[in-house]
Structure formats: structure tokens, C-alpha cells
Scaffold this motif. Structure first.
Motif, mmCIF file in Angstrom:
data_model
loop_
_atom_site.group_PDB
_atom_site.id
_atom_site.type_symbol
_atom_site.label_atom_id
_atom_site.label_comp_id
_atom_site.label_asym_id
_atom_site.label_seq_id
_atom_site.Cartn_x
_atom_site.Cartn_y
_atom_site.Cartn_z
ATOM 1 N N ALA A 19 0.859 -1.248 0.225
ATOM 2 C CA ALA A 19 0.054 -0.127 0.002
ATOM 3 C C ALA A 19 0.800 1.348 0.107
ATOM 4 O O ALA A 19 0.604 2.132 -0.592
ATOM 5 N N LEU A 20 2.113 1.343 0.810
ATOM 6 C CA LEU A 20 2.998 2.396 0.791
ATOM 7 C C LEU A 20 3.556 2.566 -0.792
ATOM 8 O O LEU A 20 3.539 3.664 -1.142
ATOM 9 N N ILE A 21 4.028 1.711 -1.205
ATOM 10 C CA ILE A 21 4.459 1.641 -2.538
ATOM 11 C C ILE A 21 3.488 2.136 -3.660
ATOM 12 O O ILE A 21 3.840 3.043 -4.353
ATOM 13 N N ALA A 22 2.393 1.696 -3.551
ATOM 14 C CA ALA A 22 1.298 2.493 -4.513
ATOM 15 C C ALA A 22 0.948 3.530 -4.047
ATOM 16 O O ALA A 22 0.953 4.402 -4.963
ATOM 17 N N ALA A 23 0.838 4.141 -2.939
ATOM 18 C CA ALA A 23 0.805 5.686 -2.522
ATOM 19 C C ALA A 23 1.844 6.403 -3.103
ATOM 20 O O ALA A 23 1.613 7.427 -3.482
ATOM 21 N N SER A 25 3.761 5.882 -5.419
ATOM 22 C CA SER A 25 3.765 5.847 -6.794
ATOM 23 C C SER A 25 2.914 7.023 -7.210
ATOM 24 O O SER A 25 3.073 7.582 -8.389
ATOM 25 N N LEU A 26 2.007 7.327 -6.645
ATOM 26 C CA LEU A 26 0.845 8.329 -7.093
ATOM 27 C C LEU A 26 1.789 9.779 -6.873
ATOM 28 O O LEU A 26 1.434 10.397 -8.043
ATOM 29 N N ARG A 27 2.858 10.014 -6.332
ATOM 30 C CA ARG A 27 3.451 11.170 -6.389
ATOM 31 C C ARG A 27 4.893 11.145 -7.196
ATOM 32 O O ARG A 27 5.277 11.820 -7.657
ATOM 33 N N ALA A 28 5.247 9.915 -7.238
ATOM 34 C CA ALA A 28 6.604 9.733 -8.056
ATOM 35 C C ALA A 28 6.263 8.376 -9.010
ATOM 36 O O ALA A 28 6.339 7.368 -8.639
ATOM 37 N N PRO A 29 5.673 8.660 -10.234
ATOM 38 C CA PRO A 29 5.450 7.671 -11.016
ATOM 39 C C PRO A 29 6.564 6.361 -11.191
ATOM 40 O O PRO A 29 6.077 5.224 -11.459
ATOM 41 N N GLY A 30 7.635 6.793 -11.138
ATOM 42 C CA GLY A 30 8.624 5.921 -11.385
ATOM 43 C C GLY A 30 8.944 4.914 -10.198
ATOM 44 O O GLY A 30 9.845 4.071 -10.112
ATOM 45 N N LEU A 37 12.539 -0.840 -7.588
ATOM 46 C CA LEU A 37 12.167 -1.657 -6.146
ATOM 47 C C LEU A 37 13.437 -2.340 -5.681
ATOM 48 O O LEU A 37 13.764 -2.893 -4.797
ATOM 49 N N ALA A 38 14.093 -2.888 -6.951
ATOM 50 C CA ALA A 38 15.565 -3.572 -6.844
ATOM 51 C C ALA A 38 16.538 -2.962 -6.308
ATOM 52 O O ALA A 38 17.228 -3.447 -5.550
ATOM 53 N N GLY A 39 16.497 -1.438 -6.616
ATOM 54 C CA GLY A 39 17.360 -0.546 -5.815
ATOM 55 C C GLY A 39 17.101 -0.393 -4.403
ATOM 56 O O GLY A 39 17.925 -0.385 -3.362
ATOM 57 N N ILE A 40 15.828 -0.315 -4.148
ATOM 58 C CA ILE A 40 15.210 -0.212 -2.580
ATOM 59 C C ILE A 40 15.810 -1.516 -2.002
ATOM 60 O O ILE A 40 16.246 -1.534 -0.840
ATOM 61 N N PHE A 41 15.439 -2.734 -2.487
ATOM 62 C CA PHE A 41 16.104 -4.058 -1.965
ATOM 63 C C PHE A 41 17.557 -3.968 -1.535
ATOM 64 O O PHE A 41 18.144 -4.156 -0.343
ATOM 65 N N LEU A 276 11.314 -0.239 6.449
ATOM 66 C CA LEU A 276 11.969 0.864 6.979
ATOM 67 C C LEU A 276 12.707 1.475 5.593
ATOM 68 O O LEU A 276 12.807 2.456 5.469
ATOM 69 N N GLY A 277 12.989 0.395 4.717
ATOM 70 C CA GLY A 277 13.864 0.750 3.542
ATOM 71 C C GLY A 277 12.770 1.625 2.803
ATOM 72 O O GLY A 277 13.202 2.534 1.948
ATOM 73 N N VAL A 278 11.581 1.108 2.509
ATOM 74 C CA VAL A 278 10.574 1.783 1.688
ATOM 75 C C VAL A 278 10.392 3.269 2.226
ATOM 76 O O VAL A 278 10.455 4.459 1.201
ATOM 77 N N ILE A 279 10.170 3.475 3.430
ATOM 78 C CA ILE A 279 10.100 4.798 4.139
ATOM 79 C C ILE A 279 11.119 5.765 3.779
ATOM 80 O O ILE A 279 11.102 6.949 3.272
ATOM 81 N N LYS A 280 12.301 5.275 3.849
ATOM 82 C CA LYS A 280 13.602 5.799 3.858
ATOM 83 C C LYS A 280 14.051 6.381 2.275
ATOM 84 O O LYS A 280 14.196 7.457 2.116
ATOM 85 N N ASN A 281 13.571 5.478 1.306
ATOM 86 C CA ASN A 281 13.620 5.843 0.032
ATOM 87 C C ASN A 281 12.601 6.538 -0.713
ATOM 88 O O ASN A 281 12.739 7.255 -1.558
ATOM 89 N N ALA A 282 11.566 6.537 0.162
ATOM 90 C CA ALA A 282 10.533 7.275 -0.209
ATOM 91 C C ALA A 282 10.279 8.845 -0.011
ATOM 92 O O ALA A 282 9.862 9.466 -0.825
#
Length: 337
Positions: A19-23, A25-30, A37-41, A276-282
């Protein structure tokens, strides 16, 4: 369906991450592209490895606050070794990093097992000691990319099927730890030592020895991350990964690993780190100050602890209810007699 998701912490956390990734993505389409996503991992891979080591310790009802300092010392040691002796093969350097990390972890385990120092006190002390040793070892100097060999720096960055070797290392560690925790006597001893130490002793499990080897495992993984960190950021200095030990604890708590010991899964620890990685990168992508990451992480930790406590209270009520019901058949048989 919803009750099942709430019952299984990993499913709930995975749904929140999606859900966070989808949300975002609305602000940053890429943001949701496979490459990003591979970069985030890949960015989160070091945290994932450290969180798995921290999980081993927490399962035994302990905590390791020295993992980041262990990382800093081992990273500095192998960076200086590579700079001074560039001919040493890379596998030998990685093995040295893991061995140094294991020794530092064994020091923690010795203090907790043999001396009887509380884990939080022992590792808080070694946190400062290990960083001090890193300063003594380096004299406060940095080791930069011009002093290290290209093989040392570039190997974790080599792409394989769209993911750098750094990320593949994390996947390998996840697989190995999952097998160890779920399919070996050591893994079962970890859960038993934290879940019910008294019963573990009656079952023939040496709780102190199990905690010792949990710290050794945590230290070994921290040593591996020492090399990965220095190679990824192409620099070694005393304060690398400062405060990162709190991120490892946060990843475990968010992933459902109980600080009371004996409860948690490898998937939970990995998903907690990825959250935490998704939050940090987003946050930088959607133009929010990175300093908010600390506030958001703290809020999520509090929510996760409350959720864990609620689940544990519920389990406690179920146990009491079952215990209250169990004497009934025996009483009925006595009355009939």
C-alpha cells in the motif's frame, strides 16, 4: 479474509508495504518500477542481514546494541588490511571480516553467559568499546576509495539478473538463516530459550550456551556487513553506521519479533527492514525531509509494540481460559466415582 491477515503479522505487514509503494507511486510514478524496487531492496540489504542477526539474539530474550559498532570496527579493519596489502584475495578478506565480527560477538556472549551481565548493559558497553577500538586502530583517519582496490569496492556492485551482488548476498543470508532457524536444533533452541527458559532447561537445552552462540551469529553477520558497508559507500571511518543498531531493533519489532523472546519469524524481520527501507527511500522522492523518517519510524515502533503486547495478552487470556477448563473433566470423573 481480513481476520486471517490480522492473525498473520507477515501478511499484514506485506500488505502495508504494498500500500505504501502504491501511495508513493502516485506522487512519483517511477517509484514502483522493477528497477527502483530492486534498488530499494539493495539499499536495505545490509539492514536485512543485521536484523536477522539481531533477531537471533532477541529470540533468546536478549538484545545486541553493539552490532553497528561491530560493523564499524570490522569495516575499518578490512579496509585498512586491503589498503596495506592489496594482494590479499577478496574471499579471505570477507572471511576475516566475519571472523572478527564473530569474535566481537563472542565477547558479548561471554559477558552475558559466563559473567552474567544483563545483555542491554553488556552490549551498551561494547558499543562504546568497539567504536573506540576502531578509532585506536585507524588513529582517527579515514580510508577512502583511492586507497582500496577496485575488486574490493566493485564486487558487491556487480549486477546479476538486475540485482547487484550486494542484494543477492542478502537473499543468500535470508535463505540460510531460514533453514537454520526452522530446520536445526540450534534454531529450535533459540525459540525455546526465549519462549520458556525453564522448560528449555528441562528439555536439555543449555540456555546460556544458546544465547552465547546467538551473539556469535549476530557478530558474524555484523562482520559481513562491515565489508559490504565499506565497499558500498567506498569509505571507512569511525562513525559509519552510527545509530544503525536502533534500526535493526526497529526492523525486528515492526516485523513482530517479540522483545520478550521466543516469538518471531525470518519473514517478519525481513519485512520489517523492507518497511523501513521503503520509508527511507520514499521520503526524499516525495519532497519530505529525511528527518521525518526518525519520527515516522518511532511512531511505527510504538504502534508495533502495542500490537505485540495486545497479541501476547490475548494469548495469555486464552491460556488461562484453557487452564480453567481443563480440570472440569477430572472433577466430573471424581464425582461419578
Amino acid at each position: 479474509m481480513m481476520s486471517r491477515i490480522l492473525k498473520y503479522r507477515e501478511l499484514l505487514l506485506g500488505a502495508i508495504i504494498l500500500a505504501l509503494i502504491a501511495a508513493f507511486s502516485l506522487r512519483a510514478p517511477g517509484f514502483a518500477t522493477p528497477r527502483n524496487l530492486a534498488g530499494i531492496f539493495n539499499d536495505t540489504s545490509i539492514l536485512i542481514i543485521l536484523a536477522l542477526g539481531q533477531m537471533a539474539v532477541i529470540l533468546t530474550k536478549s538484545i545486541d546494541l553493539s552490532v553497528a559498532a561491530n560493523l564499524a570496527f570490522t569495516g575499518m579493519a578490512v579496509a585498512m588490511l586491503n589498503a596495506a596489502y592489496p594482494g590479499i584475495p577478496l574471499p579471505l578478506l570477507i572471511g576475516a571480516a566475519m571472523a572478527i565480527g564473530a569474535v566481537l560477538g563472542a565477547v558479548n556472549g561471554f559477558m552475558v553467559w559466563i559473567i552474567g551481565i544483563p545483555p542491554i548493559v553488556a552490549t551498551l558497553g561494547t558499543l562504546t568499546i568497539y567504536r573506540g577500538l576502531a578509532f585506536v586502530l585507524s588513529g582517527g583517519a579515514w580510508v577512502n576509495q583511492t586507497q582500496m582496490t577496485s575488486a574490493f569496492l566493485d564486487t558487491p556492485r556487480i549486477p546479476l539478473l538486475g540485482l547487484p551482488l550486494n542484494g543477492w548476498t542478502a537473499l543468500l543470508v535470508i535463505a540460510v538463516i531460514a533453514v537454520v532457524f526452522m530446520r536445526t536444533g540450534f534454531g529450535r533452541a533459540l525459540y525455546a530459550s526465549g519462549g520458556n527458559p525453564t522448560a528449555a532447561l528441562y528439555a536439555g537445552i543449555d540456555v546460556g550456551r544458546t544465547r552465547f552462540f546467538a551473539f556469535v551469529l549476530s557478530g558474524t553477520l555484523a562482520g559481513l556487513c562491515g565489508y559490504l558497508w565499506v565497499a558500498r559507500y567506498a569509505v571507512a571511518y569511525v562513525d559509519i553506521a552510527a545509530g544503525f543498531e536502533l534500526d535493526t531493533v526497529a526492523a525486528c519489532v515492526i516485523g513482530g519479533i517479540s522483545t520478550l523472546g521466543g516469538i518471531g519469524s525470518v519473514a517478519g524481520a525481513v519485512l520489517g527492514a523492507l518497511f523501513l527501507g521503503v520509508i527511507k527511500n520514499a521520503l526524499p522522492v516525495i519532497d519530505i525531509s529525511p528527518f521525518w523518517q526518525m519520527a515516522i519510524s518511532g511512531l511505527v515502533i510504538i504502534i508495533a509494540v502495542l500490537f505485540n503486547a495486545r497479541q501476547e495478552r490475548r494469548k495469555g487470556r486464552l491460556i488461562l481460559r484453557d487452564a480453567a477448563r481443563s480440570p472440569a473433566p477430572a472433577a466430573a470423573e471424581g464425582a461419578a466415582a
